[in-house]
Scaffold this motif. Sequence first.
Motif: not given
Length: 351
Positions: A57-63, A53, A129
């Motif tokens: 997913s950049q969003q997951y890494c940001d999370e 993931k 990421k």
Amino acid sequence: MKEIKGPAIFLAQFISDKPPFNNFKDICHWASNLGYKAIQLPTSNSDLFDLKKAAQSQQYCDEVTGIAADAGLTVSELSTHLQGQLVAVHPAYDEMFDNFAPQAVKGNPAARTVWAKEQLMLAAKASQKLGLKTHATFSGALLWHTFYPWPQRPQGLVEQGFAELAKRWLPILDCFDEMGVDVCFELHPGEDLHDGVSFERFLAATNNHPRVNILYDPSHFVLQQLDYLAFIDIYHERIKAFHVKDAEFTPNGRSGVYGGYQNWQDRPGRFRSLGDGQIDFKSIFSKLTQYGFDGWAVLEWECCIKHPEDGAKEGAEFIKHHLIRPTDKAFDDFSRAETDTQRNNRILGIK
């Protein structure tokens, strides 16, 4: 000179099914409360960190980075030690190393190798990421069963082994290069990259690939009786990651470097919690600072005597105590004289 960052902690040895070690948020707060500033994150436990993931997913890494930041932490590196091991496995070790692989590829060495290489590629993309510049891993081994030359190794065997290892790693290294991330191999007995000479062999086999670098862990050199301080002088340009782990070596009349198949407590070479072993960390931190290492000083706890939570608590203070703020001036600047060519000529006896 640059300043070493720290303290950081490798989470692999602390993950369990009990809180606060059973989920990412809680283990981050646990580490932060001990005084750590960063975490080295293993990628083999998808409940803690979903590597696939993260690669997509950049969003997951940001999370992930957000959860760490809420606890006052950053991610120092991702680790693929277990997957890196599976890039190259001699058949003698197939069954034991299958424990590192998912069920779908167990008992199928070819499929396991493909899976391991894919995992490393995912780690390269996930690292990019996450904004990371270094990655921690193992090399795997095709030659380890021949490390002691009896019977004599056939001519060309070592060269062929490293050529094959390089062949498997080159696409991975190129992927990391594309992502702008250095691959830091932990030089470790059981790996074909376990000391300076074997690292040099691999570096040559990969045509001096710029992403082939070193995770420096002096504990493995103590157990091999290698000069871990001279190692820094020789290889400092390739040292891009650092495990702070203590060890001791006390040979006796019954066993030595090879350990006699004994358990860790009875072996002459033993890993210890920071400060309980023989390693000269003052000199290590001084040399790394002198050579401009500005990566993270990461505790790796592996002690055969002390409880891990005590080792982690003491380790944060130990690393913090050894960090050096580099000087921005020479100690004798107060007596410095301005440049005067004529005076210098007189001092040199030049007319």
